[in-house]
Design a protein around this motif. Structure first.
Motif, PDB file in Angstrom:
ATOM      1  N   ASP A 112      70.072 -27.984 108.600  1.00  0.00           N
ATOM      2  CA  ASP A 112      69.238 -28.506 107.518  1.00  0.00           C
ATOM      3  C   ASP A 112      69.590 -27.860 106.183  1.00  0.00           C
ATOM      4  N   GLY A 113      69.453 -28.638 105.104  1.00  0.00           N
ATOM      5  CA  GLY A 113      69.730 -28.137 103.768  1.00  0.00           C
ATOM      6  C   GLY A 113      68.465 -27.713 103.041  1.00  0.00           C
ATOM      7  N   VAL A 114      68.649 -27.006 101.914  1.00  0.00           N
ATOM      8  CA  VAL A 114      67.522 -26.486 101.129  1.00  0.00           C
ATOM      9  C   VAL A 114      66.897 -27.618 100.307  1.00  0.00           C
ATOM     10  N   THR A 115      65.583 -27.743 100.409  1.00  0.00           N
ATOM     11  CA  THR A 115      64.876 -28.769  99.628  1.00  0.00           C
ATOM     12  C   THR A 115      63.906 -28.167  98.610  1.00  0.00           C
ATOM     13  N   SER A 116      63.367 -26.985  98.899  1.00  0.00           N
ATOM     14  CA  SER A 116      62.439 -26.352  97.954  1.00  0.00           C
ATOM     15  C   SER A 116      62.520 -24.843  98.114  1.00  0.00           C
ATOM     16  N   LEU A 117      61.944 -24.128  97.152  1.00  0.00           N
ATOM     17  CA  LEU A 117      62.038 -22.664  97.173  1.00  0.00           C
ATOM     18  C   LEU A 117      60.804 -22.034  96.536  1.00  0.00           C
ATOM     19  N   ARG A 118      60.605 -20.774  96.897  1.00  0.00           N
ATOM     20  CA  ARG A 118      59.504 -19.978  96.355  1.00  0.00           C
ATOM     21  C   ARG A 118      60.050 -18.588  96.049  1.00  0.00           C
ATOM     22  N   TRP A 119      59.666 -18.069  94.900  1.00  0.00           N
ATOM     23  CA  TRP A 119      60.100 -16.730  94.544  1.00  0.00           C
ATOM     24  C   TRP A 119      59.003 -16.054  93.722  1.00  0.00           C
ATOM     25  N   TRP A 120      59.174 -14.759  93.505  1.00  0.00           N
ATOM     26  CA  TRP A 120      58.138 -13.982  92.829  1.00  0.00           C
ATOM     27  C   TRP A 120      58.758 -13.196  91.674  1.00  0.00           C
ATOM     28  N   ASN A 138      53.477  -2.996  86.097  1.00  0.00           N
ATOM     29  CA  ASN A 138      53.750  -2.418  84.773  1.00  0.00           C
ATOM     30  C   ASN A 138      53.147  -3.272  83.649  1.00  0.00           C
ATOM     31  N   THR A 139      51.904  -3.601  83.811  1.00  0.00           N
ATOM     32  CA  THR A 139      51.107  -4.398  82.859  1.00  0.00           C
ATOM     33  C   THR A 139      51.487  -5.883  82.850  1.00  0.00           C
ATOM     34  N   HIS A 140      52.410  -6.294  83.690  1.00  0.00           N
ATOM     35  CA  HIS A 140      52.822  -7.701  83.740  1.00  0.00           C
ATOM     36  C   HIS A 140      52.219  -8.376  84.980  1.00  0.00           C
ATOM     37  N   VAL A 141      51.702  -9.565  84.789  1.00  0.00           N
ATOM     38  CA  VAL A 141      51.113 -10.306  85.906  1.00  0.00           C
ATOM     39  C   VAL A 141      52.224 -10.778  86.850  1.00  0.00           C
ATOM     40  N   LEU A 142      52.039 -10.514  88.136  1.00  0.00           N
ATOM     41  CA  LEU A 142      52.996 -10.981  89.138  1.00  0.00           C
ATOM     42  C   LEU A 142      52.665 -12.425  89.507  1.00  0.00           C
ATOM     43  N   TYR A 143      53.655 -13.312  89.360  1.00  0.00           N
ATOM     44  CA  TYR A 143      53.468 -14.724  89.657  1.00  0.00           C
ATOM     45  C   TYR A 143      54.274 -15.142  90.880  1.00  0.00           C
ATOM     46  N   GLU A 144      53.724 -16.119  91.564  1.00  0.00           N
ATOM     47  CA  GLU A 144      54.441 -16.805  92.630  1.00  0.00           C
ATOM     48  C   GLU A 144      54.910 -18.145  92.059  1.00  0.00           C
ATOM     49  N   PHE A 145      56.204 -18.424  92.176  1.00  0.00           N
ATOM     50  CA  PHE A 145      56.769 -19.652  91.618  1.00  0.00           C
ATOM     51  C   PHE A 145      57.211 -20.574  92.754  1.00  0.00           C
ATOM     52  N   ASP A 146      56.908 -21.855  92.593  1.00  0.00           N
ATOM     53  CA  ASP A 146      57.310 -22.869  93.574  1.00  0.00           C
ATOM     54  C   ASP A 146      58.030 -24.006  92.854  1.00  0.00           C
ATOM     55  N   ALA A 147      59.114 -24.478  93.455  1.00  0.00           N
ATOM     56  CA  ALA A 147      59.863 -25.586  92.860  1.00  0.00           C
ATOM     57  C   ALA A 147      60.524 -26.400  93.959  1.00  0.00           C
ATOM     58  N   VAL A 148      60.696 -27.670  93.670  1.00  0.00           N
ATOM     59  CA  VAL A 148      61.381 -28.601  94.573  1.00  0.00           C
ATOM     60  C   VAL A 148      62.703 -28.988  93.925  1.00  0.00           C
ATOM     61  N   LEU A 149      63.780 -28.925  94.682  1.00  0.00           N
ATOM     62  CA  LEU A 149      65.080 -29.312  94.143  1.00  0.00           C
ATOM     63  C   LEU A 149      65.144 -30.829  93.966  1.00  0.00           C
ATOM     64  N   PRO A 150      65.831 -31.286  92.925  1.00  0.00           N
ATOM     65  CA  PRO A 150      65.929 -32.738  92.725  1.00  0.00           C
ATOM     66  C   PRO A 150      66.730 -33.435  93.814  1.00  0.00           C
ATOM     67  N   THR A 151      67.659 -32.729  94.421  1.00  0.00           N
ATOM     68  CA  THR A 151      68.404 -33.244  95.573  1.00  0.00           C
ATOM     69  C   THR A 151      68.568 -32.103  96.568  1.00  0.00           C
ATOM     70  N   GLN A 152      68.881 -32.450  97.779  1.00  0.00           N
ATOM     71  CA  GLN A 152      69.002 -31.432  98.819  1.00  0.00           C
ATOM     72  C   GLN A 152      70.299 -30.643  98.659  1.00  0.00           C
ATOM     73  N   GLU A 153      70.181 -29.306  98.792  1.00  0.00           N
ATOM     74  CA  GLU A 153      71.350 -28.434  98.672  1.00  0.00           C
ATOM     75  C   GLU A 153      71.972 -28.208 100.056  1.00  0.00           C
ATOM     76  N   PRO A 154      73.254 -28.606 100.230  1.00  0.00           N
ATOM     77  CA  PRO A 154      73.848 -28.528 101.569  1.00  0.00           C
ATOM     78  C   PRO A 154      74.433 -27.178 101.953  1.00  0.00           C
ATOM     79  N   ILE A 155      74.651 -26.260 100.995  1.00  0.00           N
ATOM     80  CA  ILE A 155      75.269 -24.969 101.347  1.00  0.00           C
ATOM     81  C   ILE A 155      74.298 -24.154 102.192  1.00  0.00           C
ATOM     82  N   LEU A 156      74.735 -23.807 103.387  1.00  0.00           N
ATOM     83  CA  LEU A 156      73.869 -23.080 104.316  1.00  0.00           C
ATOM     84  C   LEU A 156      74.142 -21.580 104.342  1.00  0.00           C
ATOM     85  N   ASP A 157      75.214 -21.150 103.693  1.00  0.00           N
ATOM     86  CA  ASP A 157      75.587 -19.728 103.719  1.00  0.00           C
ATOM     87  C   ASP A 157      76.208 -19.388 102.367  1.00  0.00           C
ATOM     88  N   GLY A 158      75.468 -18.671 101.539  1.00  0.00           N
ATOM     89  CA  GLY A 158      76.004 -18.375 100.212  1.00  0.00           C
ATOM     90  C   GLY A 158      75.061 -17.516  99.390  1.00  0.00           C
TER      91      GLY A 158
END
Length: 211
Positions: free
Chosen positions: A36-44, A88-108
């Motif tokens: 399966d390829g990457v369709t969405s991601l979450r980062w902080w 360090n006085t900065h608010v920690l955010y959780e970010f969510d995004a959906v890729l416009p197309t599926q990413e096929p690279i499985l190792d990189g």
């Protein structure tokens, strides 16, 4: 899926700049079991001011343990959620995004960078992973000895569905309809009415007188 969740109990949590305006990029090494390829991601991470939603996501091949050939770039609009934690006085955010197309690279390698003009973005590290993340400054990649907080969501790579073929409508082949012929009818023949053939009735002869 790939999961290096944020660890809010991490005593040495810090942010690594990954911002085009700063000219500094951070990258995380990932491997997916496939197919399966990457369709969405979450980062902080956090911003130096109010958060932006504009990011670019880069996918690159591995080149001997560091980011190699850049394969794909995606522009995404991320949703930022306040985690309730402060670094360090900065608010920690959780970010969510959906890729416009599926990413096929499985190792990189994957890089997530802010493209906003104001407020610099930093991607926070985590205790989960294999400590292979790298930072690029002045065009040179260098290991940072930690991992970046990231989750990748996958789904099956779609295969092209063949277009249905149109079945031609049957055409009516005109056939010559024979013109009906008049069925002859028996025309009665006038049967002549028999005519009476007259017979001559002989006149009676006189009987002579007896003398």
């Amino acid at each position: 899926d790939f999961s290096h969740m944020v660890d809010v109990t991490h005593p040495n949590m810090i942010g690594y700049p990954s911002d085009l305006d700063m000219g500094i990029l951070a990258a995380e090494r990932y491997t997916l079991a496939g197919p399966d390829g990457v369709t969405s991601l979450r980062w902080w991470g956090f911003f130096s001011g109010p958060p932006s939603s504009e990011f670019e996501v880069y996918f690159a091949q591995d080149n001997g343990g560091q980011p190699g050939t850049l394969e794909n770039i995606y522009s995404v609009n991320a949703t930022a959620t306040d985690t309730g934690y402060v670094i360090n006085t900065h608010v920690l955010y959780e970010f969510d995004a959906v890729l416009p197309t599926q990413e096929p690279i499985l190792d990189g390698w994957i890089t997530i960078a802010s493209i906003a003009d104001l407020n610099n973005f930093s991607w926070v590290n985590t205790t989960f992973g294999d400590s292979l993340a790298q930072l690029q400054n002045t065009g040179i990649w260098s290991p940072i000895g930690t991992d970046l907080a990231l989750c990748l969501v996958t789904s099956p790579i779609p295969t092209a569905t063949p277009e249905p073929t149109m079945t031609p409508e049957p055409t009516n082949t005109p056939t010559d309809t024979p013109i009906p012929t008049n069925t002859p009818t028996n025309t009665p023949i006038d049967t002549p009415v028999p005519t009476s053939t007259p017979t001559n009735t002989p006149e009676p002869t006189a009987t002579p007188d007896v003398t």
